[in-house]
Design a protein around this motif. Sequence first.
Motif, mmCIF file in Angstrom:
data_model
loop_
_atom_site.group_PDB
_atom_site.id
_atom_site.type_symbol
_atom_site.label_atom_id
_atom_site.label_comp_id
_atom_site.label_asym_id
_atom_site.label_seq_id
_atom_site.Cartn_x
_atom_site.Cartn_y
_atom_site.Cartn_z
ATOM 1 N N LYS A 242 3.023 -2.980 0.879
ATOM 2 C CA LYS A 242 2.602 -4.098 -0.536
ATOM 3 C C LYS A 242 2.140 -5.868 0.551
ATOM 4 O O LYS A 242 3.019 -6.609 0.847
ATOM 5 C CB LYS A 242 3.598 -4.888 -1.604
ATOM 6 C CG LYS A 242 4.230 -2.934 -2.419
ATOM 7 C CD LYS A 242 4.823 -3.893 -3.520
ATOM 8 C CE LYS A 242 4.964 -2.707 -5.275
ATOM 9 N NZ LYS A 242 5.746 -3.088 -5.501
ATOM 10 N N GLY A 244 0.728 -9.134 1.624
ATOM 11 C CA GLY A 244 0.613 -10.323 0.693
ATOM 12 C C GLY A 244 1.933 -11.330 1.931
ATOM 13 O O GLY A 244 2.624 -10.882 3.222
ATOM 14 N N GLN A 245 2.163 -13.343 1.546
ATOM 15 C CA GLN A 245 2.760 -13.372 2.584
ATOM 16 C C GLN A 245 4.565 -13.061 2.088
ATOM 17 O O GLN A 245 4.796 -13.817 3.223
ATOM 18 C CB GLN A 245 2.696 -14.731 2.017
ATOM 19 C CG GLN A 245 3.419 -15.392 0.065
ATOM 20 C CD GLN A 245 2.892 -16.432 -0.677
ATOM 21 O OE1 GLN A 245 3.310 -17.328 0.310
ATOM 22 N NE2 GLN A 245 2.773 -16.907 -1.612
ATOM 23 N N ILE A 247 5.082 -10.078 2.708
ATOM 24 C CA ILE A 247 5.453 -8.645 2.859
ATOM 25 C C ILE A 247 6.603 -7.743 3.669
ATOM 26 O O ILE A 247 7.166 -9.189 4.390
ATOM 27 C CB ILE A 247 4.046 -7.873 4.368
ATOM 28 C CG1 ILE A 247 3.684 -6.814 4.565
ATOM 29 C CG2 ILE A 247 4.547 -8.728 5.684
ATOM 30 C CD1 ILE A 247 2.234 -6.460 5.356
ATOM 31 N N ASN A 306 4.718 -11.350 -3.290
ATOM 32 C CA ASN A 306 4.042 -12.020 -2.982
ATOM 33 C C ASN A 306 3.053 -12.532 -4.461
ATOM 34 O O ASN A 306 2.390 -13.551 -3.514
ATOM 35 C CB ASN A 306 2.451 -10.542 -2.597
ATOM 36 C CG ASN A 306 3.334 -9.919 -1.551
ATOM 37 O OD1 ASN A 306 3.442 -10.349 -0.417
ATOM 38 N ND2 ASN A 306 2.529 -9.194 -1.772
ATOM 39 N N ASN A 307 3.157 -12.746 -5.206
ATOM 40 C CA ASN A 307 3.206 -13.714 -6.154
ATOM 41 C C ASN A 307 3.826 -14.829 -6.546
ATOM 42 O O ASN A 307 3.789 -15.187 -7.503
ATOM 43 C CB ASN A 307 2.679 -13.253 -7.828
ATOM 44 C CG ASN A 307 1.765 -12.402 -7.223
ATOM 45 O OD1 ASN A 307 0.577 -11.911 -6.688
ATOM 46 N ND2 ASN A 307 2.097 -10.780 -8.121
ATOM 47 N N THR A 527 -0.747 -10.926 7.350
ATOM 48 C CA THR A 527 -0.384 -11.749 6.588
ATOM 49 C C THR A 527 -0.041 -13.851 7.164
ATOM 50 O O THR A 527 0.326 -13.465 8.245
ATOM 51 C CB THR A 527 0.572 -11.150 6.606
ATOM 52 O OG1 THR A 527 1.661 -11.523 7.372
ATOM 53 C CG2 THR A 527 0.552 -9.966 5.452
#
Length: 622
Positions: A242, A244-245, A247, A306-307, A527
């Motif tokens: 997944k 994103g920041q 990961i 990531n959210n 990322t």
Amino acid sequence: MASRNNVNLDRRSLLRTLGAGGIVGLAGCTGGNDDTTTTAGDGGGGGGDSTATPAGDLGDTLVGPDGEQVSLSMVYSTGSETTKTIAQFMKQEYGKMGIGVELTGVPFNTMLSKYAQNTYKPEDGEERSSFNAGPRDEATSQEQWDLMLGIGFNSYPRTPTSIRPFWTSEKKRKQSTVNFYGYRPSEDIAGMLDEASQETDEAKRQELLANVFGVLSHDQPVNFYEFSVDLNGFQKDVQGIKPGQSIGYNYQQYFRGESGGSATMSGGYSYGAGTDAKTLNPIRINDESSSDRLGLTLDGAYSFDNNNEVVYRWVESIDTDDKQNYEFTLRDNLQWGGDYGQMTADDWVYYIKEVHQAEDNWAGDVNQSKWFRGEEPIPVEKTGKLSFEIQLPEVDPAFIKKPIMWGAMCLPKGLVEKYRDMDDGGNKLNQSTAIQEITYSGNLGPYTFERWDRESVFVAKRNEDYYLRDVEGYDGTPNFEEYKMQVFGEQSTRLSAFETGEIDQLMLPSSKAKKFEDLSSTKVIQTPNAFCSILAYNQRANGWDQLRTREVRKALSLGVNKKTIVENIDRGYAKVAHTHQPEYSDWFDDSKVEKTGIGENYGAAQAKQMLADNLSGDYKFE
């Protein structure tokens, strides 16, 4: 070597490897008294005196009191060709300023233990070692250095007040902090961070934090030069990622197969690393390499996706009504190994009070100060068999996002109390089989310890009793029988192993990213990286004494072209940095940040002029 104070330093042996992790307090403002702080132009122009010699008339060589060219010692971490290239480039840039540089490359862990860590012996106490062991005139590292390259400081964009340990003055040291370079802030950074931590009005909080990052850019305790982009290389058949920041937060769910396919079990997974762990003791871990190994066997309290949403691990719920008192409830299926039984609130309360908050720091905890507010320990109380409450002395709306309970680990009470009152108990606990082989891990992580061959490989096998399988989406996880973290001393060897499929995952250098993006057998996921790459200036007694002057440090930052590093050396996979926060952060205010190393704020001429105006009278250009 650089001309510095004529002092013969005592090279004491280090007692133990302690360090970074995040920790503790600053009381009061130094006012710049020891930094010889004077006024300089905002953009990096010259310093004070209007009668100063024009830059064009300055000589080509900076000469010290001994009549020899000033030559600074730069230590950098090996294992990355990019880091070495940046070191060589910086040497070239300093050469334009008339300064020589002697380069020394060492493994990262050696750089931490022999250069960053310092040792101090109070008159009325025992010798101690940490990344901020004591006053900068008295606490020095085992090996001399002036400049240090190869370290990244977490900027914590989610919770920026967490940067406090990096910028705590070395003058006040009750708990360990990370100020190995001996920085004394010109303003009360700690006070501003404390105020921002309690502020619930976002606009006011933003202003306070923007001021902090402005002060750091002004003081230049280090040269903040870039925020890199992580280049995550995977074999093409690794699925479940997944991006994103955050990961990797769900690495338990990775599997090998076709894109869009279902998770299946397969043999082994291998991660190629450039550095090995320093320790497997959660009390003493302060580096990512060690944390990654231990994290295979212990999940920790919770993480974030990531959210920025909480991903519950050992903790199944977090409750607070007032943003000041936080209750954590553990899952009821957590079992220690080694006959220590169920993980309960008793384990956590004991661990927090008798390790994190132990007045004598008997266990050598590198993260103590996170559990204090000022000089006082944060109250922690058991509220049930599986629940405990942390009672903050003030409102802190961002508490759960700070690296305090986030990712926190714990040891069984039954294990810790065996050593608590024992002579040299901390070192004996550290050397125990329980710590060295993680025999207490039980069902608390996706893998269990198999073996650790130092500087070679860390091997963990699938945990058949993994507690998280009871949670939807984690049925059957992990999906590999074995997980290896293999150390490759040479980057070229590591990349070759990845290209041939010997390893499944690694961090790629920017110089090789395009090659692996184009291969049919591999993929590269970019990322954002919250870690700010820095060049540290040693302001302690075994560094060049002129580095204690703010303008001298700023001159050295003005003379290094950050754009060249970002665009040419890192091939655009990075962003220029000017302070300890990326520009995309909500807490960055361009109007308050003094920029160095780009545009009109870059150049050897103005750097030399600033040096000429602010070095002591014993220095001159010839």
